[in-house]
Design a protein around this motif. Sequence first.
Motif, PDB file in Angstrom:
ATOM      1  N   PHE A 172      60.997 -80.241  11.851  1.00 12.85           N
ATOM      2  CA  PHE A 172      61.384 -81.521  12.456  1.00 12.85           C
ATOM      3  C   PHE A 172      61.832 -82.544  11.401  1.00 12.85           C
ATOM      4  O   PHE A 172      62.102 -83.694  11.734  1.00 12.85           O
ATOM      5  CB  PHE A 172      60.215 -82.097  13.273  1.00 12.85           C
ATOM      6  CG  PHE A 172      60.008 -81.407  14.587  1.00 12.85           C
ATOM      7  CD1 PHE A 172      60.958 -81.497  15.597  1.00 12.85           C
ATOM      8  CD2 PHE A 172      58.871 -80.649  14.832  1.00 12.85           C
ATOM      9  CE1 PHE A 172      60.780 -80.860  16.824  1.00 12.85           C
ATOM     10  CE2 PHE A 172      58.684 -80.008  16.049  1.00 12.85           C
ATOM     11  CZ  PHE A 172      59.636 -80.105  17.043  1.00 12.85           C
ATOM     12  N   GLU A 173      61.869 -82.116  10.136  1.00 11.63           N
ATOM     13  CA  GLU A 173      62.263 -82.996   9.033  1.00 11.63           C
ATOM     14  C   GLU A 173      61.432 -84.274   8.983  1.00 11.63           C
ATOM     15  O   GLU A 173      61.952 -85.379   8.805  1.00 11.63           O
ATOM     16  CB  GLU A 173      63.761 -83.318   9.108  1.00 11.63           C
ATOM     17  CG  GLU A 173      64.603 -82.054   8.912  1.00 11.63           C
ATOM     18  CD  GLU A 173      66.081 -82.309   9.140  1.00 11.63           C
ATOM     19  OE1 GLU A 173      66.677 -83.062   8.343  1.00 11.63           O
ATOM     20  OE2 GLU A 173      66.642 -81.767  10.120  1.00 11.63           O
ATOM     21  N   ALA A 217      54.889 -84.649  15.919  1.00 11.79           N
ATOM     22  CA  ALA A 217      56.300 -84.965  16.157  1.00 11.79           C
ATOM     23  C   ALA A 217      56.487 -85.704  17.479  1.00 11.79           C
ATOM     24  O   ALA A 217      57.252 -86.677  17.575  1.00 11.79           O
ATOM     25  CB  ALA A 217      57.124 -83.676  16.142  1.00 11.79           C
ATOM     26  N   SER A 220      57.937 -89.324  18.077  1.00  7.43           N
ATOM     27  CA  SER A 220      59.157 -89.437  18.893  1.00  7.43           C
ATOM     28  C   SER A 220      59.062 -90.577  19.903  1.00  7.43           C
ATOM     29  O   SER A 220      60.075 -90.980  20.473  1.00  7.43           O
ATOM     30  CB  SER A 220      59.420 -88.128  19.637  1.00  7.43           C
ATOM     31  OG  SER A 220      58.612 -88.030  20.793  1.00  7.43           O
ATOM     32  N   ALA A 249      65.902 -89.780  18.245  1.00  5.58           N
ATOM     33  CA  ALA A 249      66.474 -88.593  17.606  1.00  5.58           C
ATOM     34  C   ALA A 249      65.444 -87.464  17.564  1.00  5.58           C
ATOM     35  O   ALA A 249      65.770 -86.286  17.734  1.00  5.58           O
ATOM     36  CB  ALA A 249      66.934 -88.935  16.180  1.00  5.58           C
ATOM     37  N   LEU A 250      64.221 -87.848  17.355  1.00  2.00           N
ATOM     38  CA  LEU A 250      63.145 -86.857  17.338  1.00  2.00           C
ATOM     39  C   LEU A 250      62.940 -86.262  18.733  1.00  2.00           C
ATOM     40  O   LEU A 250      62.673 -85.059  18.886  1.00  2.00           O
ATOM     41  CB  LEU A 250      61.864 -87.538  16.822  1.00  2.00           C
ATOM     42  CG  LEU A 250      60.814 -86.702  16.108  1.00  2.00           C
ATOM     43  CD1 LEU A 250      61.389 -85.671  15.179  1.00  2.00           C
ATOM     44  CD2 LEU A 250      59.868 -87.625  15.327  1.00  2.00           C
ATOM     45  N   THR A 251      63.061 -87.093  19.755  1.00  2.00           N
ATOM     46  CA  THR A 251      62.980 -86.561  21.121  1.00  2.00           C
ATOM     47  C   THR A 251      64.029 -85.473  21.326  1.00  2.00           C
ATOM     48  O   THR A 251      63.746 -84.419  21.925  1.00  2.00           O
ATOM     49  CB  THR A 251      63.175 -87.694  22.157  1.00  2.00           C
ATOM     50  OG1 THR A 251      62.212 -88.714  21.916  1.00  2.00           O
ATOM     51  CG2 THR A 251      63.028 -87.175  23.577  1.00  2.00           C
ATOM     52  N   GLU A 252      65.224 -85.720  20.818  1.00  2.00           N
ATOM     53  CA  GLU A 252      66.285 -84.701  20.931  1.00  2.00           C
ATOM     54  C   GLU A 252      65.859 -83.395  20.263  1.00  2.00           C
ATOM     55  O   GLU A 252      66.055 -82.310  20.803  1.00  2.00           O
ATOM     56  CB  GLU A 252      67.581 -85.214  20.284  1.00  2.00           C
ATOM     57  CG  GLU A 252      68.426 -86.039  21.212  1.00  2.00           C
ATOM     58  CD  GLU A 252      68.496 -85.442  22.607  1.00  2.00           C
ATOM     59  OE1 GLU A 252      69.071 -84.339  22.766  1.00  2.00           O
ATOM     60  OE2 GLU A 252      67.933 -86.053  23.553  1.00  2.00           O
ATOM     61  N   LYS A 253      65.273 -83.531  19.078  1.00  2.00           N
ATOM     62  CA  LYS A 253      64.841 -82.321  18.365  1.00  2.00           C
ATOM     63  C   LYS A 253      63.748 -81.568  19.114  1.00  2.00           C
ATOM     64  O   LYS A 253      63.671 -80.343  19.054  1.00  2.00           O
ATOM     65  CB  LYS A 253      64.333 -82.698  16.965  1.00  2.00           C
ATOM     66  CG  LYS A 253      65.445 -82.810  15.941  1.00  2.00           C
ATOM     67  CD  LYS A 253      64.886 -82.843  14.526  1.00  2.00           C
ATOM     68  CE  LYS A 253      65.983 -83.254  13.558  1.00  2.00           C
ATOM     69  NZ  LYS A 253      65.418 -83.884  12.349  1.00  2.00           N
ATOM     70  N   GLN A 311      65.432 -79.593  21.586  1.00  2.00           N
ATOM     71  CA  GLN A 311      66.013 -78.410  20.918  1.00  2.00           C
ATOM     72  C   GLN A 311      64.971 -77.329  20.681  1.00  2.00           C
ATOM     73  O   GLN A 311      65.197 -76.145  20.905  1.00  2.00           O
ATOM     74  CB  GLN A 311      66.609 -78.795  19.562  1.00  2.00           C
ATOM     75  CG  GLN A 311      67.978 -79.426  19.618  1.00  2.00           C
ATOM     76  CD  GLN A 311      68.390 -79.923  18.234  1.00  2.00           C
ATOM     77  OE1 GLN A 311      68.039 -79.318  17.215  1.00  2.00           O
ATOM     78  NE2 GLN A 311      69.116 -81.038  18.194  1.00  2.00           N
ATOM     79  N   TYR A 312      63.805 -77.791  20.212  1.00  2.00           N
ATOM     80  CA  TYR A 312      62.725 -76.837  19.951  1.00  2.00           C
ATOM     81  C   TYR A 312      62.317 -76.115  21.234  1.00  2.00           C
ATOM     82  O   TYR A 312      62.146 -74.897  21.253  1.00  2.00           O
ATOM     83  CB  TYR A 312      61.524 -77.571  19.341  1.00  2.00           C
ATOM     84  CG  TYR A 312      60.377 -76.664  19.018  1.00  2.00           C
ATOM     85  CD1 TYR A 312      60.394 -75.871  17.871  1.00  2.00           C
ATOM     86  CD2 TYR A 312      59.277 -76.564  19.862  1.00  2.00           C
ATOM     87  CE1 TYR A 312      59.343 -75.024  17.572  1.00  2.00           C
ATOM     88  CE2 TYR A 312      58.221 -75.722  19.576  1.00  2.00           C
ATOM     89  CZ  TYR A 312      58.260 -74.947  18.430  1.00  2.00           C
ATOM     90  OH  TYR A 312      57.236 -74.094  18.148  1.00  2.00           O
ATOM     91  N   GLN A 334      64.941 -73.616  22.202  1.00  2.00           N
ATOM     92  CA  GLN A 334      64.862 -72.442  21.334  1.00  2.00           C
ATOM     93  C   GLN A 334      63.742 -71.502  21.795  1.00  2.00           C
ATOM     94  O   GLN A 334      63.933 -70.285  21.893  1.00  2.00           O
ATOM     95  CB  GLN A 334      64.565 -72.973  19.933  1.00  2.00           C
ATOM     96  CG  GLN A 334      64.819 -72.048  18.812  1.00  2.00           C
ATOM     97  CD  GLN A 334      64.595 -72.806  17.486  1.00  2.00           C
ATOM     98  OE1 GLN A 334      65.221 -73.832  17.205  1.00  2.00           O
ATOM     99  NE2 GLN A 334      63.673 -72.297  16.683  1.00  2.00           N
TER     100      GLN A 334
END
Lengths: 166, 166, 166, 166, 166, 166, 166, 166
Positions: free
Chosen positions: D29-30, D129, D133, D138-142, D145-146, D149
Motif C-alpha cells: 500500500f506504499e 491501511a 484511508s 487514494a488509499l481507498t482506491e488501493k 484494487q487489493y 486482486q
Amino acid sequence: MLNPIVGIIMGSDSDLGIMRQAAEILDFFEIPYELDVVSAHRTPEKMFDYASNAHLRGIKVIIAGAGGAAHLPGMVASISPLPVIGVPIKSSNSIDGWDSVLSILQMPGGVPVATVALNGAKNAGILAAQILSTANSALTEKIFQYKNQMRQQVLDKSTGLKKIDQ
Amino acid sequence: MLNPIVGIIMGSDSDLGIMRQAAEILDFFEIPYELDVVSAHRTPEKMFDYASNAHLRGIKVIIAGAGGAAHLPGMVASISPLPVIGVPIKSSNSIDGWDSVLSILQMPGGVPVATVALNGAKNAGILAAQILSTANSALTEKIFQYKNQMRQQVLDKSTGLKKIDQ
Amino acid sequence: MLNPIVGIIMGSDSDLGIMRQAAEILDFFEIPYELDVVSAHRTPEKMFDYASNAHLRGIKVIIAGAGGAAHLPGMVASISPLPVIGVPIKSSNSIDGWDSVLSILQMPGGVPVATVALNGAKNAGILAAQILSTANSALTEKIFQYKNQMRQQVLDKSTGLKKIDQ
Amino acid sequence: MLNPIVGIIMGSDSDLGIMRQAAEILDFFEIPYELDVVSAHRTPEKMFDYASNAHLRGIKVIIAGAGGAAHLPGMVASISPLPVIGVPIKSSNSIDGWDSVLSILQMPGGVPVATVALNGAKNAGILAAQILSTANSALTEKIFQYKNQMRQQVLDKSTGLKKIDQ
Amino acid sequence: MLNPIVGIIMGSDSDLGIMRQAAEILDFFEIPYELDVVSAHRTPEKMFDYASNAHLRGIKVIIAGAGGAAHLPGMVASISPLPVIGVPIKSSNSIDGWDSVLSILQMPGGVPVATVALNGAKNAGILAAQILSTANSALTEKIFQYKNQMRQQVLDKSTGLKKIDQ
Amino acid sequence: MLNPIVGIIMGSDSDLGIMRQAAEILDFFEIPYELDVVSAHRTPEKMFDYASNAHLRGIKVIIAGAGGAAHLPGMVASISPLPVIGVPIKSSNSIDGWDSVLSILQMPGGVPVATVALNGAKNAGILAAQILSTANSALTEKIFQYKNQMRQQVLDKSTGLKKIDQ
Amino acid sequence: MLNPIVGIIMGSDSDLGIMRQAAEILDFFEIPYELDVVSAHRTPEKMFDYASNAHLRGIKVIIAGAGGAAHLPGMVASISPLPVIGVPIKSSNSIDGWDSVLSILQMPGGVPVATVALNGAKNAGILAAQILSTANSALTEKIFQYKNQMRQQVLDKSTGLKKIDQ
Amino acid sequence: MLNPIVGIIMGSDSDLGIMRQAAEILDFFEIPYELDVVSAHRTPEKMFDYASNAHLRGIKVIIAGAGGAAHLPGMVASISPLPVIGVPIKSSNSIDGWDSVLSILQMPGGVPVATVALNGAKNAGILAAQILSTANSALTEKIFQYKNQMRQQVLDKSTGLKKIDQ
C-alpha cells in the motif's frame, strides 16, 4: 447393622447435596455403605489413613467426590488397592467444572480412577453396584430390575406425550 | 557444598527436560537446591515424607512440576508449611496442557499453589529467587541484574532489527 | 501502626469484594498490608510508580487482582523485583474467567507471576504469609496453626455427618 | 525516505516471521512504517516511552504483536491515544493460542485494542491501511484494487478447478 | 443535523442494549452516527447494499455487532473498503460467547475485522473515535480528555478506598 | 453428461483435499455434482449469485466447506432455499478447528446449516445422498448397500484381529 | 389425519420445551410429524426398533434431540437410511453444552448427523422442510415465504429503531 | 485355555495400538480376556448382541474404547448389566480429544461408564483387575505387587537422578 462395603467420601461437606445421591442408589440396591468427609488438602493424614485401611475394614469400592483441583479420588487411588470411582463436582469458583473433571479423569498410567459425569454421584452409586455384582448374581438381577424400571418410566412418558399431542 | 534451600521435585523423570530449567536459573542466582523425582501417585509415602520434612531440613521453597492430573504440587502444599510453586507440564496424552494447568491452579481456599505458566520451570526458579530475596537484599540486587540483562538483550535485538531493515 | 509489608492492589474497585479476602487472611496472620486500586489500563503511570517504588517503601510481596485481559499482575512483575501474586477475577463480560486466568498465568520466561485460583484472593493472602514465613519462624508456626484449624473443621464436619447418618 | 506513519512492534524478535507480513502489506500500500522489538515485560520503560511518544513522532496507527500472556497491545493502548491493532501470536508453550487471543481481545471498557485473528499480521496491515484511508481517498482506491486482486485470484482458481474436473 | 460518519449496525434488535453503548460513547465524542438493524442472515440483500454504499454516503467507520455464528461484521468487511469494528455479543443459546468471538475474530487473510471484547460495544465506539482522530487533532485531544477522566475516576476510588480502610 | 444436482463449494482451493471426499462419495452413489471455489469473503458477489441461482439451475443440495471464521455455509443458507450442508475445515492458523465448527454450527433461528464433523466432507456427501433419497427409493437401496459394506469391513477386521490373537 | 413424514424424538421428556419448537415450525409448513420420547440409553430396544422401522412407516426425515453424552442422533443414524438431524440440548449438569454438541457433531466417516446449533430445534424443523422441499416445489415456495417474513420483521424493526432514534 | 472374563472392544481397528495396552496389563495380572472390533455406528446389531450376551458368556467387565463421537462405551453400558470401562481415544480429526472424552464421560443418570484418561487403555486394564479383585484376594495381592513395582521404579529413577547431579 451390616458392615459397610462401599465407602463414600467427599472433600467438603458442601459436596453432600450431590454425594448423597450415591448413597440413595446404594440404599435402593441394599448395599451397606459409610459416608464421610475426607479432604486430601485439609486432612491429608486422614486421607492417607482412610485409603490405607479401607480394604482392611471390608470396604470393596470407594466413591470419592471433589470439586476444583480435585485430588481426593486420585490420591486415594494411589494408596488403596480398591477400585476408586471419582465424582467431579461443580463447586463455586470452579471454571465451569472443567478443573474438577480434568483433575480426576486425567490420571497417569498405573493409577486409574473410574470417573463419572460432572455431579454424577448417582451413576457412581450404580457403578459401585455393578462392580459388586461381578461376584453377586442377586445384585445382577437388581441391576436388570433397575434398568427395566428406567425403561418403563421412559415408555410411560412416551405414552403420556402422545396423549397430550392427540 | 551448601545445604539446599530450594527443593525441585517432579512427578516423573520424563519431566526433567523442563524442570532442569528451574535448576539452571537457581545456578545463575547461586541458590543451592536439590533435585528429586517424587510421584504423588506412585510414591505417595515418599511424597508425604518429603512434604512433612522439607522445612525441617532447611528447605525454604518447594518447586513441584507435574503433568496430566497433576496432584504433586497441591498435595505437597497441603502438608508442608512452605510456599509451593507449581509447574504444569504438557505431557504426552495431556489434553493440550489444560489438565495439568487446572489441577495445579484451581486449589481450594486454604491451600495455595503458586502456579506458573505451562512448562514455565524457568519462571518457577526466578519466583523462588524472588521469594528468598524478601529476606536477602543481595538477591534483590541479582534480580535487578537479571532484569537488566533481559532488557539489554531485547534492546540489542531491536538494534539488530533496525540494521537489517535499513 | 506498622508499616505495610504486603501490597494488595486491584484493577478496579469492583474487585474489592474478592480482594478483601486477602486482607482478612493477612489480618489473621497479623501481617500489616496496604490496599489500593491501581489500574494498569486506566492509571498506567500510577501502576508504573507503584511497581517501581513498592520495594523501596518496605513492601515485600505484592498481591494483584484483575479480571478480563488482566495485565496488572504481569506488568507489576515486569517492573518490580518483588514476588507478585496474581489473582484472576471473574468479572462481568469475562469469558467464564478464562481470559483472566490465561492473561495472568501465561507469562513469558523471565517474568513470573505466582498465580492462584480464579477468585482465589484468600489463597493469595496465605501464599504471601508463606513467602514471608521463609524468614520468620513465628509465622511458620501460625501457618501450622492455620492448617490445624482447617483440619479440625473438616474433622468436626465428619463427626457431624456421622451423627446425622446414624 | 518518508517518515513512518505506522509503527509495527512486537514483544520478541521470534515474532518477526509473523509480524513481517504486516510490513509486506504496508509496502504494497506504499505506507511508510517502522519495525521494532518492544517488550512490555522485559523493556517496560521502552514500551512506556514508545506508547507515550509515537503520536508525537507522526505515527498514526500502532500494530502490536505478542504471544502468551500478551500485554503489549493493551498496555500501549492504555498509554497512547492512537488506534492500536493487536496481533495474537501462537508462540511455543502457548495453550493453543488461547492465552494470546484472550489477553489481547478482552480489554476492559475504556481501552480498546483492535484485535485480528491468531497470527493475523497480514490483516493487521490491511486494517492499518483502511484506518488511514478514512482520510485518504487514494488509499481507498488501493484497497478496492487489493480486493479486486483477491477476487480475481479466487475466480482464476475456480476456472482452474473446473478445467481439472472436466 | 450532521451527516453520520459512523454506522452502527447489529444483527438483531435484541443486541440494542449492548450496541447502544457504542452510540453513547460517540455522543460523548460528538461524532455523528447512524444506528440500524441489518441482519446478514435474514436481510442479506440489505446487508449487501449497506456494505456497498456506506462509504459513498460519507460513512468512515462501521461498527457491527452480532451474536452466535456472527457473520455480519465479516461479511460487511468483505464488501466495504471501510474499517469494520466487530462486537461479539453473548446472545442466549450462545456457547458462552465463544461462537460469536471466534466467528468475528478469525477472519481469513485479506479481510480484517477489528474485533473488540465480548459485549465490548463501548470500546468499539472509542476505537471508532481513535480511527477518526488519525485525521482530526481535536478528536485526539478529546481522547486524552477521556483517558484523563478515566484515570481520575480510578484515583478517586483509590482515595475513597483508603479512607474506608483507615 | 447429467446436470449436477449437488453443488460442492469451498472457500479456498486449499480446502480441495478435504472437499474432494464429498465428491468421491457422490461418485459412489452416482449422483451428478459440480465443484467450485466460492469465497464469501473474497468473492461475495459470486457467492450471492451462486446462492441465489443454484436452485434455478436444478441443484437440490449445497455442500459448503470453509475454515476459520467460516461464513460461506451460513451466508449461502441465508440466501438459498436449498438445504445447505456445512463442512468445518481445520485450516492453518485455526484455533484447533473450534472457530470453523462454531461459525458454521451456531446459526441463528431461521437459517439452519446441516453441520457435519470437522473435516467431515465424506459425511457431507453421504448426507446429501440421504437427502436426495427421501424422494428416490433406488438411492435408499444404495444407502443400505453402503451401510452393509461398512458393516462387512468391520466384521472382516474383527475376524482378522481374532486370527492374529490366537 | 395425514401420516407423519417427520419423526421428532428426544432422549428425555425434559427436552420437550426445546424440541416442541421443531414441531411448531413443521406446523407452520403444514408437514405432518410425530413426536416421541426415545432414549438411546434407557430404551435401547425401542431406539433400535424406531430407527429400523421409521422409513418403512413413511417417515422421511428424523429429528433427534438429546443432551449430555448425546448418543440418540448418532445411533439412529447408524441404523436408519434416513437423513437424521441432531439437536444438541443444554441439559442440567451439561458442561456448558459442549458435551452434547461434540457427541452429536463429531460422528465418524460413514454415518452423518446433520447437526444444528445448541438448542436449535427450530432450525431442525426448517432443515427438515428444506430436505422435503427437494422433491416438493410447493414447499420451496413456503420456504421463500418464510424467508420473506423473517426479512420483513427485521426491516420493520429497523424502521422502528430509526423512529425512536429521531 | 481359560474362558475370557474381560471383554476388550474397540470401535475401529485403528484403535488397536492404544487398546492393546489394556490387554498387556491383563496379561500381567493373568486375567483371561477377549479382544474384538465392535462398532456402535457401523455394526450396531453386533454391538447390541455383544452387549446383550457378554454377561451370559462369563464376561465380568467390559472395556470399550472409541474416538470422536464415541458412543460404543455408553451404548454397551445401556444394554449390559456389567460394569463398562470407557477409554476415550484421540483419533485423527478429533477436536483435541474433547469430543471423545465428553461423549464417553457425560452419561446421563442411570447409565454409568467408568471413564479413564484420554488414551488411558493401560489404566482401563488395571481398573478391570481392581474390579475383579473385589472378589479375589489373590488379585488384590498382585495389585499391591504392581504398585510396589511402580514405586520401586520411581525410587530407582530418583537414585539415578541424584547420581547424575553429584
